[in-house]
Design a protein around this motif. Sequence first.
Motif, PDB file in Angstrom:
ATOM      1  N   LEU A 439       0.823  -1.205   0.000  1.00 58.97           N
ATOM      2  CA  LEU A 439       0.000   0.000   0.000  1.00 58.97           C
ATOM      3  C   LEU A 439       0.861   1.261   0.000  1.00 58.97           C
ATOM      4  N   LEU A 440       1.967   1.234   0.722  1.00 56.11           N
ATOM      5  CA  LEU A 440       2.876   2.368   0.715  1.00 56.11           C
ATOM      6  C   LEU A 440       3.409   2.649  -0.686  1.00 56.11           C
ATOM      7  N   LEU A 441       3.809   1.610  -1.395  1.00 54.91           N
ATOM      8  CA  LEU A 441       4.319   1.790  -2.758  1.00 54.91           C
ATOM      9  C   LEU A 441       3.231   2.280  -3.694  1.00 54.91           C
ATOM     10  N   ILE A 442       2.031   1.732  -3.556  1.00 56.92           N
ATOM     11  CA  ILE A 442       0.921   2.141  -4.437  1.00 56.92           C
ATOM     12  C   ILE A 442       0.552   3.595  -4.184  1.00 56.92           C
ATOM     13  N   ASN A 443       0.467   4.003  -2.921  1.00 56.55           N
ATOM     14  CA  ASN A 443       0.132   5.385  -2.607  1.00 56.55           C
ATOM     15  C   ASN A 443       1.212   6.339  -3.123  1.00 56.55           C
ATOM     16  N   ALA A 444       2.471   5.928  -2.994  1.00 55.96           N
ATOM     17  CA  ALA A 444       3.554   6.768  -3.510  1.00 55.96           C
ATOM     18  C   ALA A 444       3.459   6.920  -5.018  1.00 55.96           C
ATOM     19  N   ILE A 445       3.177   5.814  -5.716  1.00 56.16           N
ATOM     20  CA  ILE A 445       3.046   5.878  -7.180  1.00 56.16           C
ATOM     21  C   ILE A 445       1.883   6.772  -7.574  1.00 56.16           C
ATOM     22  N   GLN A 446       0.771   6.692  -6.827  1.00 59.11           N
ATOM     23  CA  GLN A 446      -0.384   7.528  -7.132  1.00 59.11           C
ATOM     24  C   GLN A 446      -0.042   9.010  -6.989  1.00 59.11           C
ATOM     25  N   GLY A 447       0.704   9.358  -5.939  1.00 61.87           N
ATOM     26  CA  GLY A 447       1.097  10.753  -5.775  1.00 61.87           C
ATOM     27  C   GLY A 447       2.042  11.233  -6.862  1.00 61.87           C
ATOM     28  N   ILE A 448       2.945  10.354  -7.267  1.00 62.43           N
ATOM     29  CA  ILE A 448       3.890  10.756  -8.319  1.00 62.43           C
ATOM     30  C   ILE A 448       3.173  10.922  -9.655  1.00 62.43           C
ATOM     31  N   LEU A 449       2.156  10.119  -9.929  1.00 66.82           N
ATOM     32  CA  LEU A 449       1.384  10.280 -11.160  1.00 66.82           C
ATOM     33  C   LEU A 449       0.729  11.658 -11.214  1.00 66.82           C
ATOM     34  N   VAL A 450       0.246  12.131 -10.058  1.00 68.05           N
ATOM     35  CA  VAL A 450      -0.310  13.484  -9.999  1.00 68.05           C
ATOM     36  C   VAL A 450       0.775  14.521 -10.300  1.00 68.05           C
ATOM     37  N   ASP A 451       1.976  14.317  -9.745  1.00 66.98           N
ATOM     38  CA  ASP A 451       3.071  15.252 -10.013  1.00 66.98           C
ATOM     39  C   ASP A 451       3.464  15.245 -11.482  1.00 66.98           C
ATOM     40  N   LEU A 452       3.454  14.082 -12.117  1.00 70.03           N
ATOM     41  CA  LEU A 452       3.782  14.013 -13.545  1.00 70.03           C
ATOM     42  C   LEU A 452       2.810  14.820 -14.379  1.00 70.03           C
ATOM     43  N   HIS A 453       1.579  14.921 -13.928  1.00 69.82           N
ATOM     44  CA  HIS A 453       0.568  15.653 -14.698  1.00 69.82           C
ATOM     45  C   HIS A 453       0.597  17.152 -14.407  1.00 69.82           C
ATOM     46  N   ALA A 454       0.737  17.505 -13.133  1.00 67.48           N
ATOM     47  CA  ALA A 454       0.569  18.906 -12.757  1.00 67.48           C
ATOM     48  C   ALA A 454       1.854  19.584 -12.296  1.00 67.48           C
ATOM     49  N   HIS A 455       2.855  18.837 -11.838  1.00 67.71           N
ATOM     50  CA  HIS A 455       4.090  19.426 -11.313  1.00 67.71           C
ATOM     51  C   HIS A 455       5.278  18.672 -11.889  1.00 67.71           C
ATOM     52  N   ARG A 456       5.445  18.739 -13.212  1.00 63.93           N
ATOM     53  CA  ARG A 456       6.445  17.918 -13.891  1.00 63.93           C
ATOM     54  C   ARG A 456       7.865  18.263 -13.448  1.00 63.93           C
ATOM     55  N   ASN A 457       8.126  19.519 -13.110  1.00 64.84           N
ATOM     56  CA  ASN A 457       9.475  19.943 -12.736  1.00 64.84           C
ATOM     57  C   ASN A 457       9.694  19.944 -11.229  1.00 64.84           C
ATOM     58  N   LYS A 458       8.871  19.236 -10.500  1.00 64.82           N
ATOM     59  CA  LYS A 458       8.967  19.241  -9.040  1.00 64.82           C
ATOM     60  C   LYS A 458      10.293  18.648  -8.568  1.00 64.82           C
ATOM     61  N   LYS A 459      10.855  19.266  -7.527  1.00 66.99           N
ATOM     62  CA  LYS A 459      12.039  18.747  -6.856  1.00 66.99           C
ATOM     63  C   LYS A 459      11.598  18.266  -5.474  1.00 66.99           C
ATOM     64  N   TYR A 460      11.829  16.988  -5.200  1.00 65.45           N
ATOM     65  CA  TYR A 460      11.323  16.394  -3.973  1.00 65.45           C
ATOM     66  C   TYR A 460      12.218  16.736  -2.778  1.00 65.45           C
ATOM     67  N   SER A 461      11.588  16.768  -1.602  1.00 63.91           N
ATOM     68  CA  SER A 461      12.296  17.116  -0.380  1.00 63.91           C
ATOM     69  C   SER A 461      13.122  15.939   0.115  1.00 63.91           C
ATOM     70  N   TYR A 462      13.914  16.218   1.132  1.00 65.03           N
ATOM     71  CA  TYR A 462      14.737  15.171   1.725  1.00 65.03           C
ATOM     72  C   TYR A 462      13.861  14.073   2.328  1.00 65.03           C
TER      73      TYR A 462
END
Length: 513
Positions: A439-462
């Motif tokens: 579930l942790l991996l799936i939730n992470a993938i779901q959040g990254i899919l949103v970033d790919l659509h709306a925040h393509r140049n996002k830089k992730y935090s530590y």
Amino acid sequence: MAGSLGPVSNLFSIVALAEPWKVVLQDGQILYFYEDSAWTLALNAVSLVLGVLANVSLLANFAGRVKYNLSQAISIGSFYVASVLLLAIIGAEYRTYLSMVGQGDDVQFSQGYWSAVITAVLYFLCGFVLTVNEIGHLRGYYPASFILTSSQRSLMIQILCIIVWLAGGGGVFARLQSYSYGDAVYYCDVTILTIGLGDLHPTRDLSRAIVLPYGLIGVLVLGLVVSNIGNLVISSSRERLALSRVERLRVRQLKRCDSDVTGRTNEDSFNLMREIHHSAKRIELWTLLAVRVVFFCIFWLVGALVFSRLEGWTYFDSVYFCSLCLLTIGYGDFVPTSPGSKSFFVLWSLMAVPLVTILISSLCETIIGSVVHLTNKLGDLTLKNISVPSTSDVSLVILRKMTNDLESRARSRPPPVLGTRTRILNDIDNDNNEVDKALLLINAIQGILVDLHAHRNKKYSYEEWNKLAHALDTQFDWLGADSPIRFPVDEPALLLRLYWNSLKEHLRNRRIT
């Protein structure tokens, strides 16, 4: 360079062949031409054929239609021979010109002669850069092929279209307006570049009707060239220079940190790597701006010096004229009148377009970008209560709504009848730790899919990167050679691939055979 300058040199070669080289002028107007000798025309035609052959061979090399070594031999040899032929007849015609002046004839060199001079220089330059490339190939620096990007291929085709448009338009307006071919090409150049000096303008209804679609199509093609030049300059050497600068700063900081007895935490290394990227980008942008400003000023001031010599203007008037042309204002109070200055103006103006484009792109990334960022901040502070969502915010809201709708629709469906295999899987899923990790991996993938659509140049935090390291059961050395942020990367795409591979590996380990 050769693929871009080659068609331009062919344009001037056509002018040199189509227009006699000696002319009698009165108040800037052509009274009559002295016909060129037969051998001058013959050698001029041979030079044009060789120049076209060199460009065709070069384009065939780029397209992979002709073997590299054969194409290089044809292009380099043709460019050099074409240049030498033009230089020979230029020298002979110059001696004839001196003889006629000595006899008291009122004669000047036409745009045909000055176009031949420009052509000889451009042919030699094309042959020289190809020779440099061939020497690099023989020394093992370059492969036996030209690996071009889509922007480079498109740029050469677009430049070829512009040259064909200028050459063809020159033939049309030379006939309609009774211009010399050199004047007609000059008129088409001023029209397409939207300068509009006003010294030449259509006087017949048919010419006015033709110039409207001609100018519109020319401006559209020129816009494509300008856009492609901007993209090409931005992407050509910037990426490699940026990577080299980041690597130098990383190694320097790594040595400094290794010699620091106080040590550093993992988060400090992460933040330091981020700062290295920011510093490298700032240095790159401002360095490129400084270099481009210097080149632009040299081009601007040297061009003004040439026009001052050719037209007899004061240097200030020449600078003023060049400034108006670079800004495409074109009041028409100063216009080139001599054949030499008209020929030089065509070359100078065609070179001015990419230089202005490159300079504007640097200004937008540095000074103008800083001003826009500041005004956006001020707008957020003063008008934050009445601001509307941006396009990316609206897209994010729509994406989340669609995701929630699909998930609720899936939950409303009755569960399917599952067989023995499903019951075995259900028994396995009782292991809460394994389920939680999936579930942790799936939730992470779901959040990254949103970033790919709306925040393509996002830089992730530590913390987000640390969560990934925990999911992968690893630890990153942020300043080391294996750091995932060592070079500028598309972080959402990278994290998505890492999480996806981790999920596949997790499911593969839990698979029932």
